[in-house]
Design a protein around this motif. Structure first.
Motif, PDB file in Angstrom:
ATOM      1  N   GLN A 140     122.727  57.030  10.458  1.00 60.87           N
ATOM      2  CA  GLN A 140     124.022  57.287  10.862  1.00 60.87           C
ATOM      3  C   GLN A 140     124.088  57.561  12.475  1.00 60.87           C
ATOM      4  O   GLN A 140     124.971  56.576  13.029  1.00 60.87           O
ATOM      5  CB  GLN A 140     124.640  58.509  10.309  1.00 60.87           C
ATOM      6  N   LEU A 143     123.378  53.822  13.871  1.00 63.33           N
ATOM      7  CA  LEU A 143     124.825  52.802  13.354  1.00 63.33           C
ATOM      8  C   LEU A 143     126.086  53.374  14.548  1.00 63.33           C
ATOM      9  O   LEU A 143     126.736  52.618  14.960  1.00 63.33           O
ATOM     10  CB  LEU A 143     125.100  52.721  11.987  1.00 63.33           C
ATOM     11  N   ASP A 144     125.861  54.697  14.597  1.00 62.15           N
ATOM     12  CA  ASP A 144     127.160  55.185  15.421  1.00 62.15           C
ATOM     13  C   ASP A 144     127.011  55.032  17.033  1.00 62.15           C
ATOM     14  O   ASP A 144     127.920  55.004  17.523  1.00 62.15           O
ATOM     15  CB  ASP A 144     127.422  56.563  15.140  1.00 62.15           C
ATOM     16  N   THR A 145     125.813  55.286  17.185  1.00 65.41           N
ATOM     17  CA  THR A 145     125.325  55.451  18.810  1.00 65.41           C
ATOM     18  C   THR A 145     124.515  54.382  19.602  1.00 65.41           C
ATOM     19  O   THR A 145     124.447  54.583  20.790  1.00 65.41           O
ATOM     20  CB  THR A 145     124.943  56.784  18.950  1.00 65.41           C
ATOM     21  N   TYR A 221     119.379  46.972  10.571  1.00 62.93           N
ATOM     22  CA  TYR A 221     120.317  46.989  11.833  1.00 62.93           C
ATOM     23  C   TYR A 221     119.590  46.378  13.052  1.00 62.93           C
ATOM     24  O   TYR A 221     120.277  45.666  14.004  1.00 62.93           O
ATOM     25  CB  TYR A 221     120.617  48.339  11.910  1.00 62.93           C
ATOM     26  N   ASN A 259     130.149  47.929   4.968  1.00 65.65           N
ATOM     27  CA  ASN A 259     130.363  48.789   5.984  1.00 65.65           C
ATOM     28  C   ASN A 259     129.698  50.252   6.033  1.00 65.65           C
ATOM     29  O   ASN A 259     130.345  51.270   5.827  1.00 65.65           O
ATOM     30  CB  ASN A 259     131.958  48.939   5.766  1.00 65.65           C
ATOM     31  N   SER A 263     130.655  51.480  10.023  1.00 69.09           N
ATOM     32  CA  SER A 263     130.286  50.775  11.202  1.00 69.09           C
ATOM     33  C   SER A 263     130.508  49.355  11.311  1.00 69.09           C
ATOM     34  O   SER A 263     130.218  48.779  12.425  1.00 69.09           O
ATOM     35  CB  SER A 263     128.684  51.158  11.633  1.00 69.09           C
TER      36      SER A 263
END
Length: 593
Positions: A140, A143-145, A221, A259, A263
């Motif tokens: 997480q 993918l978030d930052t 990713y 998704n 993200s």
């Protein structure tokens, strides 16, 4: 009664083989019964299965935790459970006779656990227990930052090298793949662990499959892959079942599929079952197998990072490599790089087997001396015999002799003495092992597993095996050692893939360090370790033989005669030197020289 009671039962392959399923059933029954008598037990006791915690030789291992105080039991069988429940779970008093000894704690205290940190503590079939130990937190965060380039740079900075054998820098490999311009990228987890005595990757998947999945999410990713494969052999049904269960749970939580974590990144991971071909551990052969072709390697370049699965850029890392990734992202590249040696960072999971007291799964910092692994973690040589050598890197590794007992176990250290890290198998040998026979044993495996595509491996390993067989059968000739060495070097230098290139390592290393044993077999027709039966003479000591007749019944050629309760004799003109009489005698009356 305490406020919290937790009972963990080892349900890895080793635990199940030792009777773990029956122990679980017994606990369910006994706890149910205890709950009837004392409702607080049923209400406050949690029973669950855990993966391998490493000390496989002591299974079935059981932890009983009462209000944070852990008691670990060894060799537990189903008929021992009623006493454990009555005296410890209900009564609050551990059963001291069944507790593990100091060697259990020494075994674990001398390790540094990253990949194995949660094995034996969490239920591998529960995603919620993985989440409770910060599971999917790294994915997480990424993918978030973080950008894909940031992720790759972090892995580069950590110094993580591929744990599948070659030790290529993971972040560098990912950067090569990401640099390609393609409409599709793939990520593959190589779980095709086939080395004799190796169970590192299998145990990781059995004990913590979500860590591998999370590592793949992060890797996918980083390179832009939307499809991933886990290539695992069908011979590992427990690992396959838990892997499929974990993939289903992750998809239900939204950690796989469309998704991810909101993200916009999509990833599907599929399981591909292998049929057990050792050569499919080689990345191009693995790719061919996924594509539906026969598992055979191809020449490189191009490398899979540029042209892999279906001609698209592909990253392949093994189970242990991916399991390290979430920890690196959670704790930082500098943290990981601070562990290990100068050029080999982090830890290595090793399957420690052979003539050693504490066999099992261990995780040690890179660079730990061989001596510390064998005599501290491993508890020393079984039966107080003398240490002779250790085979590292599986059947394609080399044999390291006693003179190198202080060698640091990392990529550079092992290579300097003609061995290799490989996937992490380590087989300890003692004074009773014949190094010529050991070399033959590993050649039998690699020769049988050769895919046959290239002549050096297909025919070279066969000829090496023929010569070794001749030597252990007492038919060795002058010049055989030189012939073995020359042929082994040719196979190593001209084979197509890593299997053929490394197959001669046991031959070359044993000739280098144990040439005198080869010479004894060839020139004196003797096996110094008394292992090669065709070079031995069997006889019965009259003063030790009680005339039980076990040896005579075991002899298929009727070479043994004698009356009941009278000393027997072996007719060596008839004896075929199979050794059956030696194995059958319970009174050590049959000797060999």
């Amino acid at each position: 009664m305490s406020n919290e009671i937790v009972v963990n039962v080892c349900m890895g392959t080793g635990g199940i083989a030792a009777g773990g399923s029956q122990v679980m059933e017994a606990f369910i029954s006994e706890l149910e019964a205890a709950g009837v008598e004392n409702a607080t037990v049923k209400e406050k006791c949690r029973l669950h299965k855990v993966g391998c915690r490493g000390f496989c030789a002591r299974d079935v291992l059981v932890d009983i935790t009462i209000n944070g105080n852990v008691s670990t039991y060894q060799y537990i069988q189903a008929d021992m459970v009623p006493k454990l429940v009555k005296e410890h779970v209900v009564g609050g008093k551990p059963v001291s006779d069944w507790l593990v000894g100091e060697d259990y704690h020494t075994f674990h205290d001398n390790q540094t656990k990253i990949v194995l940190a949660d094995l034996g503590k969490i239920d591998p079939e529960s995603i919620d227990e993985y989440l409770a130990v910060d599971g999917y937190k790294a994915a997480q965060k990424v993918l978030d930052t973080m950008s894909p380039a940031d992720v790759i740079q972090t892995i580069k900075d950590s110094g993580l090298r591929g744990r599948g054998g070659g030790g290529f820098p993971t972040g560098v490999k990912w950067s090569f793949c990401a640099a390609n311009d393609s409409d599709q990228y793939y990520i593959i987890c190589n779980a095709d662990e086939g080395d004799p005595g190796a169970f590192m990757d299998r145990s990781i998947i059995e004990g913590n499959p979500h860590a591998v999945i999370e590592g793949m999410i992060i890797g996918a990713y980083a390179i832009g892959a939307s499809v991933g494969y886990i290539y695992i052999r069908a011979e590992y049904p427990l690992a396959v079942d838990r892997l499929n269960m974990a993939l289903k749970q992750a998809k239900e939580k939204g950690y796989l599929g469309e998704n991810l974590f909101g993200s916009g990144f999509n990833l599907q991971i599929k399981v591909k079952l292998g049929a057990g071909a050792f050569v499919c551990g080689e990345e191009t052969a693995l790719i061919a197998s996924i594509e539906g072709e026969r598992g055979m390697p191809r020449a490189k370049p191009p490398f899979p990072a540029n042209k892999g699965l279906w001609g698209k850029p592909t990253i392949i890392n093994n189970v242990e490599t991916f399991a390290n990734i979430p920890q690196i992202l959670n704790k930082g590249a500098d943290w990981f790089a601070s562990i290990g040696s100068e050029k080999s960072k982090g830890t290595k999971v090793i399957a420690l087997t052979g003539k050693i007291r504490n066999t099992g799964l261990i995780e040690i910092p890179m660079g730990m001396p061989l001596k510390d692994i064998i005599f501290n973690v491993g508890g020393g040589i079984e039966g107080d015999k003398l240490f002779k050598a250790v085979q590292t890197g599986g059947p394609s590794g080399g044999c390291i002799p006693q003179q190198h007992i202080d060698l640091p176990v990392d990529y550079e250290g092992l290579a300097s003495v003609g061995s290799m890290m490989g996937s992490g198998g380590m087989v300890v040998l003692d004074e009773t092992d014949c190094m010529v026979n050991i070399s033959k044993f590993f050649l039998e495996f690699t020769q049988a597993e050769s895919c046959g595509k290239c002549v050096p491996c297909r025919l070279g390993t066969k000829r090496l095996l023929e010569i070794l067989t001749r030597i252990v059968d007492g038919e060795g000739r002058e010049g055989d050692i030189e012939l073995l060495q020359e042929l082994a070097e040719d196979v190593r230098d001209s084979s197509l893939c890593g299997l053929g290139m490394s197959a001669p390592n046991p031959v070359l290393s044993t000739i280098k360090y144990f040439r005198h044993e080869y010479e004894a077999h060839i020139k004196q027709k003797k096996c110094p370790s008394k292992v090669c039966n065709k070079l031995l003479t069997f006889f019965i000591r009259e003063d030790m033989c009680i005339g039980c007749g076990m040896c005579a019944r075991a002899c298929s050629v009727k070479a043994i005669s004698g009356q009941v309760k009278q000393p027997h004799k072996i007719d060596n003109s008839v004896c075929i030197k199979c050794g059956a009489c030696f194995d059958a005698c319970k009174f050590s009356a049959v000797l060999k020289e």
